[in-house]
Write an enzyme that holds these catalytic residues in place. Sequence first.
Site, short mmCIF file in Angstrom:
data_model
loop_
_atom_site.label_atom_id
_atom_site.label_comp_id
_atom_site.label_asym_id
_atom_site.label_seq_id
_atom_site.Cartn_x
_atom_site.Cartn_y
_atom_site.Cartn_z
N GLU A 1 2.84 -5.05 4.67
CA GLU A 1 1.69 -5.63 5.36
C GLU A 1 1.38 -7.00 4.75
O GLU A 1 1.58 -7.22 3.54
CB GLU A 1 0.46 -4.71 5.23
CG GLU A 1 -0.80 -5.33 5.85
CD GLU A 1 -1.94 -4.34 6.07
OE1 GLU A 1 -1.85 -3.20 5.59
OE2 GLU A 1 -2.92 -4.73 6.74
N TYR B 1 -4.08 9.18 3.05
CA TYR B 1 -4.03 8.74 1.65
C TYR B 1 -4.73 9.77 0.79
O TYR B 1 -5.77 10.30 1.20
CB TYR B 1 -4.71 7.38 1.49
CG TYR B 1 -3.95 6.25 2.17
CD1 TYR B 1 -2.81 5.72 1.60
CD2 TYR B 1 -4.38 5.74 3.39
CE1 TYR B 1 -2.10 4.69 2.22
CE2 TYR B 1 -3.68 4.71 4.01
CZ TYR B 1 -2.55 4.19 3.42
OH TYR B 1 -1.84 3.17 4.03
N GLU C 1 1.72 5.82 7.77
CA GLU C 1 1.08 5.38 6.52
C GLU C 1 0.75 6.62 5.73
O GLU C 1 -0.01 7.48 6.22
CB GLU C 1 -0.21 4.58 6.78
CG GLU C 1 0.01 3.14 7.16
CD GLU C 1 -1.28 2.33 7.22
OE1 GLU C 1 -2.14 2.52 6.34
OE2 GLU C 1 -1.40 1.52 8.16
N ASN D 1 -4.28 -3.10 8.95
CA ASN D 1 -5.50 -3.73 9.46
C ASN D 1 -5.25 -5.21 9.80
O ASN D 1 -5.89 -5.76 10.69
CB ASN D 1 -6.63 -3.61 8.43
CG ASN D 1 -7.02 -2.16 8.18
OD1 ASN D 1 -6.66 -1.27 8.95
ND2 ASN D 1 -7.76 -1.92 7.12
N ASN E 1 -3.08 -0.60 15.49
CA ASN E 1 -3.23 0.08 14.20
C ASN E 1 -4.65 0.63 14.04
O ASN E 1 -5.63 -0.13 14.22
CB ASN E 1 -2.96 -0.91 13.05
CG ASN E 1 -3.19 -0.29 11.68
OD1 ASN E 1 -2.42 0.56 11.24
ND2 ASN E 1 -4.27 -0.68 11.01
N GLU E 2 -4.77 1.87 13.69
CA GLU E 2 -6.05 2.52 13.29
C GLU E 2 -7.24 2.06 14.14
O GLU E 2 -8.32 1.78 13.60
CB GLU E 2 -6.32 2.27 11.80
CG GLU E 2 -5.35 3.00 10.90
CD GLU E 2 -5.73 3.02 9.42
OE1 GLU E 2 -6.68 2.33 9.02
OE2 GLU E 2 -5.05 3.74 8.66
N GLN F 1 2.47 1.20 0.46
CA GLN F 1 3.30 0.15 0.99
C GLN F 1 4.48 -0.06 0.03
O GLN F 1 4.54 0.59 -1.02
CB GLN F 1 2.48 -1.12 1.12
CG GLN F 1 1.28 -0.93 2.08
CD GLN F 1 0.51 -2.24 2.36
OE1 GLN F 1 0.91 -3.32 1.96
NE2 GLN F 1 -0.61 -2.12 3.03
O1 AHR Z 1 -2.25 0.35 3.69
C1 AHR Z 1 -3.51 -0.23 3.51
C2 AHR Z 1 -4.41 -0.10 4.74
O2 AHR Z 1 -4.72 1.26 4.93
C3 AHR Z 1 -3.81 -0.50 6.08
O3 AHR Z 1 -3.96 -1.85 6.34
C4 AHR Z 1 -4.61 0.29 7.06
O4 AHR Z 1 -3.89 0.57 8.24
C5 AHR Z 1 -5.01 1.53 6.28
O5 AHR Z 1 -6.36 1.81 6.42
#
Ligand code: AHR
Length: 511
Positions: A27, A244, A292, A72, A172-173, A356
């Site tokens: 990213e 996450y 992700e 993002n 994305n999201e 990432q």
């Molecule tokens: O990976 C970091 C961020 O986490 C990304 O930009 C977003 O898609 C997610 O919230």
Amino acid sequence: MRTARLTLDPAFTVAPVPRRLFGSFVEHMGRCVYTGIYEPGHPSADADGLRGDVLELVKELGPTVVRYPGGNFVSGFEWEDSVGPKDQRPRRLDRAWRTTETNQFGLAEFSTWARAAGVEPMMAVNLGTRGLQDACNLLEYSNHASGSKFSDLRVAHGSKDPFDIKLWCLGNELDGPWQTGHKTAHEYGRLAAETGRAMRLIDPDVELVAVGSSSRSMPTFGQWEDTVLELAYDTVDYISLHAYYEEHDGDAGSFLASGRDMDLFIEAVVATADAVRARGRHSKKINLSFDEWNVWYQSRPHHMPGTEPWDPTEPDERAPRLIEDEYSVTDAVVVGTLLHSLLRHADRVHIGAQAQLVNVIGLLRSEPGGPAWKQSIAYPFERMRHLAVGEVLQVGVRSDRYETAQFGDVDIVDAAATWDEENSVLALFVANRDLSESAGVSVDLRGFASLTAVRSAEVLAAAEGQDRHTTNADQHDAVGLRPLTGVEFADGRLRVELPPLSWGVVTLHAR
Ligand code: AHR
């Protein structure tokens, strides 16, 4: 000593190992691109400014697919800024991470890097501040040979051959209120359906990923997938999942069981997608793109941009140190079990992208002008990427269990396995979640008549003088894999003793 009995049999398989399961993510955020994969002037950089030392480590890791450019970031990205002569590219304020984007690395540079790294690009379009027409323009620029406005622009910019990108994320999201251009499921579902339909008119071979939930704890989770797929089922091929994990308040037991959350998340999305399929009498199945996932210490103080204004005088404005988590032995064991979960669901999870690749919650770390190295979490990723070959096997597990605050009773020993019939190689990936006791694991392999010997056995655990918090921050090779001793294979039974809090891999073959 804790104990577990596993049973594997070549007759009981899940699916072929999906090639795209072992992907990652680059990213435009913090130092993932700038001083991560790209740093003109670094001693190892090539003529294009690509860091050679990072590239070498990426090749060792071997991610199969890499998602780009966000995240993002993509929800405010104007792709035209990132192409053409570098000295004419504008500097833009990036709303997502509150930094200044110089656009010195863009589409063509990513395409060059992806080719050099041997990875398939997975491109995201901006459905935050932009929409259908811009997604089509970007696709035309990327994939159309020539003879049209945007394909000719690419040729004029020096890229005669199309980038030929097959895999596209439709935003994305967008379920998240933090996202620029956040939408309701209905608004997004209509936009995704119409954008995807128009993109297929330009390139019928594209594969499209619809935005799913940003985590299983989103208040809209479930309803979001249901509505989006109801509206876009015929157009899209995949629905995305993001997750996450971190250790909260010293609750290592729940943290180590994060794979349980991933299992439940995947199974719920499969159920929802299949319910939409049944209701709509669709024949095709929607598969999952877990694009992700990682350990991310969101509750620790990090340099995360908040409400402070842009400061163009900051020397590191181009590449600030954002969320550069240092990963420990514990994190590596969790990452191993997250990979187990993805592999166990290989019948429906066809794409995975660890987030990432470099510096930003990275598998790798690199210093400006300095060295690059692997974090602890890179080791399970690398081994599974290379050793998970052939068919994913169902794993029968009878393990001692332990009580967790978040997930109730959980197996102490967690495993996944693959069978490469062509070369008669079995790979067993196995973790011991117990913090203080070893685990004796006995594996019934009597169904594999051709296996005669152990080929390799490695383990990641705290070495002497280390503890579960040890990272590679100071000594870059402190945490890694070492030989797993005492492995026995006789009469179709494998016996392994895993140290406390460890992740290991054993392969067997026909000698
Ligand atoms: O990976 C970091 C961020 O986490 C990304 O930009 C977003 O898609 C997610 O919230």
